[in-house]
Design an enzyme around this catalytic site. Structure first.
Site, PDB file in Angstrom:
ATOM      1  N   SER A  52      59.765 101.123  70.800  1.00 59.59           N
ATOM      2  CA  SER A  52      59.190 100.299  69.667  1.00 59.59           C
ATOM      3  C   SER A  52      57.790 100.466  69.830  1.00 59.59           C
ATOM      4  CB  SER A  52      59.667  98.796  69.452  1.00 59.59           C
ATOM      5  OG  SER A  52      58.926  98.375  68.514  1.00 59.59           O
ATOM      6  N   MET A 109      61.362  95.567  57.733  1.00 60.87           N
ATOM      7  CA  MET A 109      61.602  94.218  57.586  1.00 60.87           C
ATOM      8  C   MET A 109      60.919  93.632  56.504  1.00 60.87           C
ATOM      9  SD  MET A 109      61.640  93.374  61.584  1.00 60.87           S
ATOM     10  CE  MET A 109      60.624  95.038  61.939  1.00 60.87           C
ATOM     11  N   ASP A 124      68.590  96.346  68.718  1.00 56.26           N
ATOM     12  CA  ASP A 124      67.194  96.032  68.700  1.00 56.26           C
ATOM     13  C   ASP A 124      66.811  94.569  68.861  1.00 56.26           C
ATOM     14  OD1 ASP A 124      64.387  96.054  68.073  1.00 56.26           O
ATOM     15  OD2 ASP A 124      64.810  96.490  65.876  1.00 56.26           O
ATOM     16  N   GLY A 125      66.000  94.515  70.048  1.00 59.63           N
ATOM     17  CA  GLY A 125      65.267  93.076  70.551  1.00 59.63           C
ATOM     18  C   GLY A 125      65.940  92.686  71.851  1.00 59.63           C
ATOM     19  N   GLY A 126      64.968  92.546  72.820  1.00 59.30           N
ATOM     20  CA  GLY A 126      65.510  91.847  73.980  1.00 59.30           C
ATOM     21  C   GLY A 126      65.796  93.087  75.035  1.00 59.30           C
ATOM     22  N   GLY A 177      60.852  89.772  63.658  1.00 61.40           N
ATOM     23  CA  GLY A 177      59.547  89.427  63.300  1.00 61.40           C
ATOM     24  C   GLY A 177      58.641  89.638  64.582  1.00 61.40           C
ATOM     25  N   PHE A 178      59.106  89.493  65.807  1.00 62.78           N
ATOM     26  CA  PHE A 178      58.187  89.505  66.960  1.00 62.78           C
ATOM     27  C   PHE A 178      58.912  90.505  67.924  1.00 62.78           C
ATOM     28  CE2 PHE A 178      57.584  85.842  64.376  1.00 62.78           C
ATOM     29  CZ  PHE A 178      56.338  85.614  64.409  1.00 62.78           C
ATOM     30  N   GLY A 210      60.759  97.499  73.176  1.00 64.60           N
ATOM     31  CA  GLY A 210      59.551  97.457  72.859  1.00 64.60           C
ATOM     32  C   GLY A 210      58.645  96.921  74.124  1.00 64.60           C
ATOM     33  N   GLY A 261      58.985  90.855  72.295  1.00 64.78           N
ATOM     34  CA  GLY A 261      59.344  90.043  73.404  1.00 64.78           C
ATOM     35  C   GLY A 261      59.907  88.857  73.463  1.00 64.78           C
TER      36      GLY A 261
HETATM   37  C1  DX5 Z   1      61.582  92.795  66.181  1.00 61.22           C
HETATM   38  C2  DX5 Z   1      61.716  94.407  66.033  1.00 61.22           C
HETATM   39  C3  DX5 Z   1      61.910  94.982  67.346  1.00 61.22           C
HETATM   40  C4  DX5 Z   1      60.850  94.765  68.427  1.00 61.22           C
HETATM   41  C5  DX5 Z   1      61.698  94.918  69.845  1.00 61.22           C
HETATM   42  O1  DX5 Z   1      61.306  91.890  65.149  1.00 61.22           O
HETATM   43  O2  DX5 Z   1      62.445  94.756  65.057  1.00 61.22           O
HETATM   44  O3  DX5 Z   1      61.845  96.405  67.250  1.00 61.22           O
HETATM   45  O4  DX5 Z   1      59.845  95.551  68.365  1.00 61.22           O
HETATM   46  O5  DX5 Z   1      60.640  94.459  70.644  1.00 61.22           O
HETATM   47  P1  DX5 Z   1      61.288  94.072  72.119  1.00 61.22           P
HETATM   48  O6  DX5 Z   1      62.017  95.187  72.787  1.00 61.22           O
HETATM   49  O7  DX5 Z   1      60.045  93.422  72.854  1.00 61.22           O
HETATM   50  O8  DX5 Z   1      62.403  92.733  71.822  1.00 61.22           O
HETATM   51 ZN    ZN Z   2      62.846  96.939  65.115  1.00 60.93          ZN
END
Ligand code: DX5
Ligand code: ZN
Length: 217
Positions: free
Chosen positions: A8, A68, A175-177, A142-143, A197, A145
């Protein structure tokens, strides 16, 4: 099965976007995951169409654009023109999801649907054959990390069962973590694509980190 890896770009150094995209080009990444946040659907703003175009100018990997945003129908063509190969809209933001999916396909892109952690996978039953990729959110969008939500594993299994039962070819993206700690378990549960990400971009050697994720079984 070998995962498809979608780093990401949200976690990249935006002051050196060209360098970051070239780093991804030199890696075994399969996609560049592009997170678009509007400050309405999610409580954060990332970037929009001009930055997506700028990424495309240097990218040698297909862009997987995760919208989003509210009213995604208004922007599908613009993101397709900006180079999106996969366009994912949120289930929670689409009143006429079936129509939205057809529009994405008519634009020549692959159609994705992202679902929030609270949204049951069963709500996709009647459109599963129209979806190229389901983006299962394993954090609240939304974020970057954030901490991975453990309940995701059972959602992957249930979604996989649904896809097989309907004879669909839908891919499952997480997607996420995502980290090297949970990547194998996600694959074992039925995932196909892993978004990462902060785990990639905050690591000392992102190219190597992408290879590590790619080689999980
Ligand atoms: C969250 C995003 C993710 C985010 C993942 O809203 O959709 O794609 O960038 O980031 P990490 O891998 O750091 O959780
Ligand atoms: Zn994403």
């Amino acid at each position: 099965m070998t995962p498809l890896i979608a780093p990401s770009i949200l976690a990249a150094d935006f002051s050196n976007l060209q360098r970051e995209v070239e780093m991804l080009n030199s890696s075994v990444a399969d996609y560049i995951h592009v997170d678009i946040m509007d400050g309405v659907f999610v409580p954060n703003i990332s970037f929009g169409i001009p930055v997506t175009e700028a990424i495309r100018r240097f990218a040698k990997k297909p862009m997987d654009v995760h919208l989003m945003i509210v009213n995604p129908d208004n922007y599908l063509e613009a993101f397709r023109n900006a180079g999106a190969e996969v366009i994912s809209v949120h289930y929670e933001a689409c009143t006429h999801l079936h129509r939205t999916l057809q529009t994405i396909k008519h634009l020549g892109a692959k159609a994705g649907v992202a679902i929030n952690p609270h949204t049951p996978v069963e709500l996709l039953t009647d459109v599963i054959n129209d979806i190229d990729m389901v983006c299962l959110m394993s954090v609240n969008p939304g974020f970057g990390g954030q901490k991975f939500i453990e309940h995701t594993y059972s959602k992957i299994s249930r979604l996989k069962d649904l896809i097989l039962a309907r004879g669909a070819k839908t891919k499952i993206e997480i997607d996420g973590g995502v980290t090297i700690e949970n990547a194998s378990k996600l694959m074992a549960a039925g995932a196909d694509v892993l978004v990462a990400g902060s785990f990639v971009f905050n690591s000392p050697d992102p190219v190597r980190t992408i290879s590590q994720l790619k080689s999980v079984e």
